[in-house]
Design a protein around this motif. Structure first.
Motif: not given
Ligand SMILES: [Zn+2]
Length: 338
Positions: A89-92, A95, A103-104
């Protein structure tokens, strides 16, 4: 559509598969411009890792976005994109820390040896180039999907810095690109271990200053000799066998770093041995998503040409021959054109 399916040891078939489509609103479907066979695909191909059922194969890809789900906002149809084998997701928190392969919400991207591919978490996973690239850049851009990003991570994890002495264990595509990465990061001395003349030549082109063909005790002795008895500052282990890891551990100077990116198979480490050697270990599945923007820039500006590792190009329908060529070490890395 037809794509590669692995049935078991040395049994890859090019056969009908369902055409991928958008399933989740965060998905994209891309038309693959090029894909390839990874050294790590050889573990299941050789029967060392088991496959339980016929499995669509391949995890390296670049291509043009055909369709996106309704929640996708950062990539649009028509863009040329590159992504990793783990969607992220590139946000957790993981990441954000630069470990997108942990990544989660990570999901494996599989079945890339095909003309079309579904990529989950498209906004976080895919990085678009500024425009559709000229044909000659496609092999180097494809390399960023895995092998180049993995070589780069090996060098980064092993703390390669200007002026340092680097040892690269492994002369597969990742090892050769680890040499290139070490050169880009400013290493002055880069020792590559290889017994294969064509690979030695490419290692030199990528920046290797010394080649060591000995292995085991002989190899360690030669590296010690080349480093004034000290060992290398940074050792990049790009194989994943017990022999390669032992070589890496014994060739690192006290306080030095090992970046290990070969998927370990049957490797056990002796904690007491590591304790008294003062070596630092960091490795894992390379988070290429972290490096993609920088590496795209280096390829786009013609500063690096990692696509040189593809010494065999075949049409996708000859994928089985591509596996054979790599298995028999007739090819370093096979590029497949849908
Ligand atoms: Zn992530």
């Amino acid at each position: 559509m037809k794509g590669a399916v692995l049935y078991g040891a040395r049994d890859v078939r090019f056969e009908d598969r369902d055409t991928p489509k958008v399933v989740e609103p965060t998905d994209a479907v891309i038309r693959t411009s090029a894909t390839c066979i990874c050294g790590s695909d050889l573990w299941p191909y050789r029967g060392i890792s088991k496959v339980d059922a016929p499995t669509p194969f391949g995890h390296e890809y670049c291509g043009v976005v055909e369709e996106v789900g309704r929640a996708v906002t950062r990539v649009t149809p028509g863009q040329f994109v590159i992504g990793s084998f783990f969607a992220s997701d590139n946000t957790c928190p993981h990441c954000q820390a630069g470990y997108q392969t942990s990544c989660q919400h990570r999901e494996l991207v599989g079945g890339a040896q095909a003309p079309r591919l579904r990529v989950p978490l498209a906004d976080g996973t895919l990085v678009a180039t500024s425009e559709v690239p000229p044909a000659e850049l496609i092999p180097s851009l494809l390399a960023l999907s895995d092998v180049m990003g993995t070589g780069w991570f090996a060098a980064d994890a092993a703390n390669v810095k200007p002026g340092k002495t680097v040892l690269v264990v492994g002369d597969g595509a990742v090892g050769l690109l680890a040499v290139l990465s070490a050169r880009e990061m400013g290493a002055t001395r880069i020792i590559a271990m290889s017994r294969h003349p064509a690979r030695q030549k490419l290692a030199r082109e990528f920046g290797a200053s010394d080649i060591v063909s000995g292995r085991g005790e002989e190899g360690v002795a030669r590296i010690k000799e080349l480093t004034g008895g000290i060992g290398a500052d940074s050792v990049l282990e790009c194989v994943g066998t017990s022999e390669a890891m032992t070589q890496a551990v014994r060739s690192t100077r006290p306080g030095g770093y090992i970046g290990y990116v070969g998927v370990p198979h049957g490797v056990t480490l002796d904690a007491q041995d590591l304790f008294f050697r003062h070596v630092r270990l960091h490795g894992g599945p390379a988070p290429m998503r972290r490096y993609l923007p920088k590496l795209i820039e280096l390829v786009w500006s013609r500063k690096i040409d990692p696509g040189k590792v593809f010494d065999l190009t075949l049409p996708l329908d000859q994928v089985a021959e591509g596996y054979r060529a790599m298995d028999e070490r007739r090819a370093i890395e096979t590029l497949l054109r849908p």
